[in-house]
Design a protein around this motif. Structure first.
Motif, PDB file in Angstrom:
ATOM      1  N   GLY A  61       0.816  -1.209   0.000  1.00  0.00           N
ATOM      2  CA  GLY A  61       0.000   0.000   0.000  1.00  0.00           C
ATOM      3  C   GLY A  61       0.853   1.263   0.000  1.00  0.00           C
ATOM      4  N   ARG A  62       0.297   2.335  -0.510  1.00  0.00           N
ATOM      5  CA  ARG A  62       1.016   3.612  -0.571  1.00  0.00           C
ATOM      6  C   ARG A  62       0.810   4.395   0.727  1.00  0.00           C
ATOM      7  N   GLY A  63       1.851   5.093   1.150  1.00  0.00           N
ATOM      8  CA  GLY A  63       1.784   5.936   2.336  1.00  0.00           C
ATOM      9  C   GLY A  63       1.152   7.279   2.013  1.00  0.00           C
ATOM     10  N   ASN A  64       0.944   8.101   3.063  1.00  0.00           N
ATOM     11  CA  ASN A  64       0.232   9.364   2.843  1.00  0.00           C
ATOM     12  C   ASN A  64       1.063  10.374   2.050  1.00  0.00           C
ATOM     13  N   SER A  65       2.367  10.231   1.978  1.00  0.00           N
ATOM     14  CA  SER A  65       3.150  11.173   1.166  1.00  0.00           C
ATOM     15  C   SER A  65       2.901  10.958  -0.325  1.00  0.00           C
ATOM     16  N   SER A  66       2.416   9.799  -0.721  1.00  0.00           N
ATOM     17  CA  SER A  66       2.100   9.534  -2.131  1.00  0.00           C
ATOM     18  C   SER A  66       0.807  10.227  -2.568  1.00  0.00           C
ATOM     19  N   GLY A  89      -2.247  -2.835   2.157  1.00  0.00           N
ATOM     20  CA  GLY A  89      -1.604  -3.745   1.215  1.00  0.00           C
ATOM     21  C   GLY A  89      -2.608  -4.746   0.659  1.00  0.00           C
ATOM     22  N   GLU A  90      -2.358  -5.216  -0.559  1.00  0.00           N
ATOM     23  CA  GLU A  90      -3.241  -6.203  -1.173  1.00  0.00           C
ATOM     24  C   GLU A  90      -2.904  -7.602  -0.663  1.00  0.00           C
ATOM     25  N   PRO A  91      -3.905  -8.455  -0.555  1.00  0.00           N
ATOM     26  CA  PRO A  91      -3.614  -9.834  -0.123  1.00  0.00           C
ATOM     27  C   PRO A  91      -2.939 -10.617  -1.247  1.00  0.00           C
ATOM     28  N   GLY A  92      -2.107 -11.583  -0.865  1.00  0.00           N
ATOM     29  CA  GLY A  92      -1.462 -12.456  -1.840  1.00  0.00           C
ATOM     30  C   GLY A  92      -2.427 -13.536  -2.306  1.00  0.00           C
ATOM     31  N   GLU A  93      -2.119 -14.135  -3.442  1.00  0.00           N
ATOM     32  CA  GLU A  93      -2.970 -15.194  -3.977  1.00  0.00           C
ATOM     33  C   GLU A  93      -2.831 -16.473  -3.144  1.00  0.00           C
ATOM     34  N   GLU A  94      -3.898 -17.242  -3.120  1.00  0.00           N
ATOM     35  CA  GLU A  94      -3.891 -18.533  -2.430  1.00  0.00           C
ATOM     36  C   GLU A  94      -4.572 -19.546  -3.333  1.00  0.00           C
ATOM     37  N   ARG A  95      -3.944 -20.717  -3.489  1.00  0.00           N
ATOM     38  CA  ARG A  95      -4.485 -21.730  -4.391  1.00  0.00           C
ATOM     39  C   ARG A  95      -4.320 -23.121  -3.811  1.00  0.00           C
ATOM     40  N   GLU A  96      -5.260 -23.970  -4.176  1.00  0.00           N
ATOM     41  CA  GLU A  96      -5.133 -25.412  -3.958  1.00  0.00           C
ATOM     42  C   GLU A  96      -4.661 -25.983  -5.287  1.00  0.00           C
ATOM     43  N   ILE A  97      -3.500 -26.641  -5.281  1.00  0.00           N
ATOM     44  CA  ILE A  97      -2.950 -27.143  -6.536  1.00  0.00           C
ATOM     45  C   ILE A  97      -2.670 -28.632  -6.444  1.00  0.00           C
TER      46      ILE A  97
END
Length: 164
Positions: free
Chosen positions: A123-128, A143-151
């Motif tokens: 994620g971007r901070g407030n200065s951005s 921040g965005e969540p990472g991908e999760e998979r059953e493989i």
């Protein structure tokens, strides 16, 4: 022992959150935004290895996780990105996504790298977010969540000798 089929759960790292902070300087009333961005999460990468012939190393690993990104800090310091996890698999491995029953990757060459799960963006901070109209934003991105998979990994078996 020869193992030619394995089911796993793979989870990429989450991205770090941005920071909200402001400069504090002597004799300056409003110093301005000073928050840094979060780091990206680590990814899960499969690498073809011609030295391996079986999936025995992965049979007892049910979950493979990558490291998450660090949160942003004050003084415009960015968070550290999570480390990628490299998993060695034998050549001829086919990776299936169990939820959609589709092929994600077919590893056919030595040292071929395939990203199975991508890490989350930081994620971007407030200065951005500072601009001419908003000089002191009091918000930051998560921040965005990472991908999760059953493989499922299936090893194609090649015959070395044929009978006539």
């Amino acid at each position: 022992m020869f193992v030619d089929e394995v089911q796993l759960t793979v989870k990429a790292g989450n991205g770090g959150n941005g920071n909200v902070s402001f400069r504090h300087e002597y004799l300056v009333a409003k110093g301005g935004p000073y928050g840094g961005d979060g780091g990206r999460g680590g990814s899960i990468i499969f690498v073809g290895d011609e030295g391996l012939t079986t999936l025995l190393d992965l049979k007892y690993k049910r979950i493979i996780r990558a490291q998450g990104g660090q949160n942003g800090m004050t003084k415009n310091c960015f968070g550290k990105s999570g480390e990628d996890v490299y998993v060695k698999v034998p050549i001829g491995s086919v990776v299936y996504d169990l939820s959609t029953n589709t092929i994600i990757a077919d590893i056919t060459r030595n040292k071929q790298e395939v990203v199975i799960c991508k890490g989350g963006r930081g994620g971007r901070g407030n200065s951005s977010f500072a601009n001419a109209h908003i000089t002191a934003p009091q918000y930051a991105e998560s921040g965005e969540p990472g991908e999760e998979r059953e493989i499922k990994i299936v090893l194609k078996i090649f015959a070395d000798v044929g009978l006539v």
